[in-house]
Design an enzyme around this catalytic site. Sequence first.
Site, PDB file in Angstrom:
ATOM      1  N   SER A 254     -89.169  44.168  43.622  1.00 29.81           N
ATOM      2  CA  SER A 254     -88.309  44.841  42.660  1.00 29.81           C
ATOM      3  C   SER A 254     -87.132  43.933  42.325  1.00 29.81           C
ATOM      4  CB  SER A 254     -87.804  46.155  43.239  1.00 29.81           C
ATOM      5  OG  SER A 254     -86.883  45.889  44.282  1.00 29.81           O
ATOM      6  N   LYS A 255     -86.296  44.417  41.459  1.00 26.15           N
ATOM      7  CA  LYS A 255     -85.189  43.582  40.955  1.00 26.15           C
ATOM      8  C   LYS A 255     -84.332  42.979  42.059  1.00 26.15           C
ATOM      9  CE  LYS A 255     -84.572  45.833  36.471  1.00 26.15           C
ATOM     10  NZ  LYS A 255     -85.146  47.163  36.714  1.00 26.15           N
ATOM     11  N   ARG A 256     -84.176  43.718  43.155  1.00 25.64           N
ATOM     12  CA  ARG A 256     -83.282  43.172  44.181  1.00 25.64           C
ATOM     13  C   ARG A 256     -83.834  41.927  44.857  1.00 25.64           C
ATOM     14  NH1 ARG A 256     -84.919  45.477  49.057  1.00 25.64           N
ATOM     15  NH2 ARG A 256     -86.656  46.894  48.723  1.00 25.64           N
TER      16      ARG A 256
END
Length: 491
Positions: A254-256
């Site tokens: 995911s984005k993190r």
Amino acid sequence: MEVRVRYAPSPTGLQHIGGVRTALFNYFFAKSNGGKFILRVEDTDRERYSDESLQDLYDTLDWLGIKWDEGPVVGGPCGPYIQSERFSIYQEYAKKLVEMGKAYYCYCSAERLEALRQKQIEEKSPVQGYDGHCRNLTAEQRAELEAQGIKPVIRLKVPREGSTTFHDVLMGDITRDNKDISPDPVLLKSDGFPTYHLANVIDDHMMGITHIMRAQEWIPSGPLHVLLYQAFGWEIPTYCHLPMVMGNDGHKLSKRHGSTSVRDFRKKGYLPEALLNYVSLVGWSYDGEKEFFSREELEKCFSLEKINKAPGVFDYQKLDWFNAQYIRRKSDSELADLLMPYLVEAGLLEEGAKDRLLAFVPGIKDRITLLSDVVPMASFVKDSGEPEASLLIPKKMDATGTLDALKHVYDTVKVGLEAGKNDEELQQDLMDLATKLGIKNAGVFNPLRTAVTGMAVSPPPFSCIRLLGKEESYRRIERAISVLEKEIENV
RNA sequence: GGUUCCAUCGUCUAGGGGUUAGGACGGGAGAUUCUCAGUCUCUAAACAGGGGUUCGAUUCCCCUUGGAACUACCA
């Protein structure tokens, strides 16, 4: 039977690595089997829908060179391929299910449902989900609720007994007790749109999808879908759940974890062939040895049997390595075209200056990993002013010696350049000069580098001169010479 | 909490009843070089644990452990 597979994303965000991997595997499976790859837009979530996401979907597939045989824009015999345009179909089939007694209207409020959920979580209840409150409403009760203006949803009656099994090509049989299947899930929302489960099953059936290839996160809803197929009396397609793509912490990417949208990768200067090649190798391999695959090769040699069952971590470093490899395989001219937009955007070069860029490319081809890396390397084009004398003087040399060397270098370079010599010849001339002067190669190259670029680290000096242009280069060398002269006077 | 799935170097993976367990990225060392890269060579690094089955298990079975996903009127 012809293989028909689909990629069915919902336009609620930018296309990301995981989605693209699913698209690629479906596409390659279809192509390697002479089948059809279908694109279907699952835009039934009107809350999260965005035009930008839809456009991003098209842009991403175009960029990767993935063409769909049927779908939006190109059409096909099973259209429309955008679910919001199939609205009435879902209504019809959902009602049919109610008539058959396999689904029912539910009038529960969002508040009641939320309270129910909270209670279940707090109590760590083994059953989580809808409690079947509206399952056995009488006609009178329903009429009364309708009269109150409540818009109902339609829920599937999931059997409380027995179990449901489906077969997965990779995983084998997967069985779930019916009591553990999401209890009576919503099929048709109160806004009249179907949920994923309903729309997906109806469309896959109506579009003649033979193989459902999707990420393993969908495994839990497999039995539910099977129940739906059975309720309609339809044939169940072949399932193949793909291993998930994880971040380096072992959780779903995911984005993190960093950039995950293809658009980001594209902007940073990743090549489509590199991304496609690397992504195809997460969860799939050919023989463990060969790892460079063009899209065309993958269209031929991709096979289900070689898909791994275990999830794979997305390795940004390996992607970088692939990108660097693919950059080196580009011709100078292709690379120059790819690099130009980055330099223009950075204000370092004019659109029409391809010749200068072309002469610079050989010097940086092996030095860049991302296309955008060219910007810092070409940043010297912007004059940063008079260089410090200390920067011009190489280690183990003094100002006088450097000045002498640079003057000779200047003459040699100017003569060579005016005579139209190429980079190799110029380089040889300087090496000969160093020998003649009795100094190391660094003694001639480094002063030239810093004089021209103002940087201690740069691409090869001659590449930089080509990019800068002869006149500006001469000016900077002359300026460096005067800096050294001043330095000597001051001492 | 419940359900399901998964398990070979740090990472991606090959392999499969008997192998020196192979490759790639990344790491380390060396060579080359005008800086930085790059390139070349060498190198360290893995079958989660315990039971079976078997002449023999990393490979087949079971358990444990670990990890993940799902558990919405989102997909």
